[in-house]
Design a protein around this motif. Structure first.
Motif, short mmCIF file in Angstrom:
data_model
loop_
_atom_site.label_atom_id
_atom_site.label_comp_id
_atom_site.label_asym_id
_atom_site.label_seq_id
_atom_site.Cartn_x
_atom_site.Cartn_y
_atom_site.Cartn_z
N TRP A 37 0.80 -1.21 0.00
CA TRP A 37 0.00 0.00 0.00
C TRP A 37 0.85 1.28 0.00
N CYS A 38 2.16 1.13 0.02
CA CYS A 38 3.08 2.26 0.17
C CYS A 38 3.47 2.83 -1.20
N GLY A 39 3.12 4.11 -1.46
CA GLY A 39 3.45 4.75 -2.74
C GLY A 39 4.94 4.83 -3.01
N GLY A 78 8.90 3.20 9.27
CA GLY A 78 8.33 3.71 8.02
C GLY A 78 8.91 2.96 6.85
N VAL A 79 8.16 2.89 5.77
CA VAL A 79 8.64 2.18 4.58
C VAL A 79 8.58 3.12 3.37
N PRO A 80 9.45 2.87 2.39
CA PRO A 80 10.45 1.80 2.36
C PRO A 80 11.61 2.07 3.32
N ASP A 81 12.11 1.01 3.91
CA ASP A 81 13.27 1.07 4.79
C ASP A 81 14.25 0.02 4.27
N VAL A 82 15.39 0.45 3.79
CA VAL A 82 16.37 -0.47 3.20
C VAL A 82 17.56 -0.61 4.13
N ARG A 83 17.87 -1.84 4.48
CA ARG A 83 19.04 -2.15 5.30
C ARG A 83 20.07 -2.90 4.46
N LEU A 84 21.31 -2.87 4.91
CA LEU A 84 22.40 -3.56 4.22
C LEU A 84 22.90 -4.69 5.10
N ALA A 85 23.00 -5.88 4.55
CA ALA A 85 23.56 -7.00 5.28
C ALA A 85 24.90 -7.38 4.66
#
Length: 277
Positions: A37-39, A78-85
């Motif tokens: 649902w996140c634009g 909040g989204v989008p939330d991008v993490r790095l692994a």
């Protein structure tokens, strides 16, 4: 090409350890916490999916509505939330939808990754510089199989056609670059402008400026801007009316092809201003 490209995997609690943590010991993982649902998620998702075709990383897609436990564990607010692994550790990335240039910068600076497409385009340019057009075409054909609609590849293919004096074919390719593809639309239109000026230069006006103008446009189309720009400035200084201000238009087209941050652009923009005013 010597560079492998990445993959996309849907992730939840069941496969997080294997798909993200374990995999991150072998290659970087971008964890995209998103919601349907996140634009902004709908804007960022396709960009990440495009970039995974070029760079060697894993894109782990986490739907927060289906994996609320993971979202809570990593305090996703909040989204989008991008993490790095990387190497088994989940690191902060960014929140929100970044534009493509900033995404590339993150991949190349923080993760030390290289674009397979960029490597392929460099191989095309090297083959053209060596006047090995058959080799350049082979590289282009292979790239089109992998990136059929990529504007950077379309632009490079048009340059290749221009190098072979196939101006009409080049223009048809360039017309396919959409105005929404901001990074590539402006140089595409600039190259079209130079093609039109080249076609005009084929007809003589009886002016003493005809030979230097034709030479300048030839230099511009073969990307020899160091020789094209001084000639164009001389023509602008001699006559703004010549070919309806064609020399100034050609110079502006070159600036768009080079980019505003290039030293050559900045130097000759100043010189053009002095000539004009």
């Amino acid at each position: 090409m010597g560079i492998t490209t990445g993959s996309i995997v849907a992730v939840d609690r069941g496969n997080f350890e294997s798909a993200v943590i374990a995999t991150s010991h072998e290659r970087p993982v971008l964890i995209d916490f998103y919601a349907k649902w996140c634009g902004p998620c709908q804007m960022l998702g396709p960009l990440l999916e495009q970039l995974v075709q070029e760079y060697d990383f894993v894109l782990a897609k986490v739907d927060i509505d289906r994996a609320q436990d993971l979202a809570n564990q990593y305090q996703v607010e909040g989204v989008p939330d991008v993490r790095l692994a990387v190497a088994g550790e989940v690191l902060p990335g960014f929140v929100g939808a970044l534009p493509e240039p900033q995404l590339r910068e993150l991949l190349e600076t923080r993760l030390q990754l290289h674009s397979a497409l960029a490597t392929g385009l460099n191989e095309v340019r090297a083959a053209v510089a060596a006047d090995d057009l058959a080799c350049a075409k082979t590289h282009l054909d292979r790239l089109f199989e992998r990136y059929p609609n990529h504007p950077a590849l379309t632009l490079e293919a048009a340059r290749f056609l221009v190098y072979g004096s196939r101006f009409e074919d080049a223009e048809k390719l360039l017309q396919a670059i959409d105005v929404r593809q901001i990074e590539h639309y402006s140089p595409a239109q600039a190259l079209i402008e130079l093609i039109h000026l080249q076609q005009a230069a084929c007809s003589e006006t009886g002016s003493d400026l005809d030979p230097p103008f034709a030479k300048a446009i030839h230099f511009a189309l073969t990307e020899d801007y160091d020789r094209a720009l001084p000639l164009l400035l001389e023509i602008v200084s001699a006559s703004r009316k010549y070919r309806s201000d064609g020399a100034r238009k050609a110079a502006l087209a070159i600036f768009k092809l080079l980019g505003a941050d290039r030293e050559l652009t900045q130097r000759y923009q100043q010189e053009l201003m002095l000539v004009l005013y």
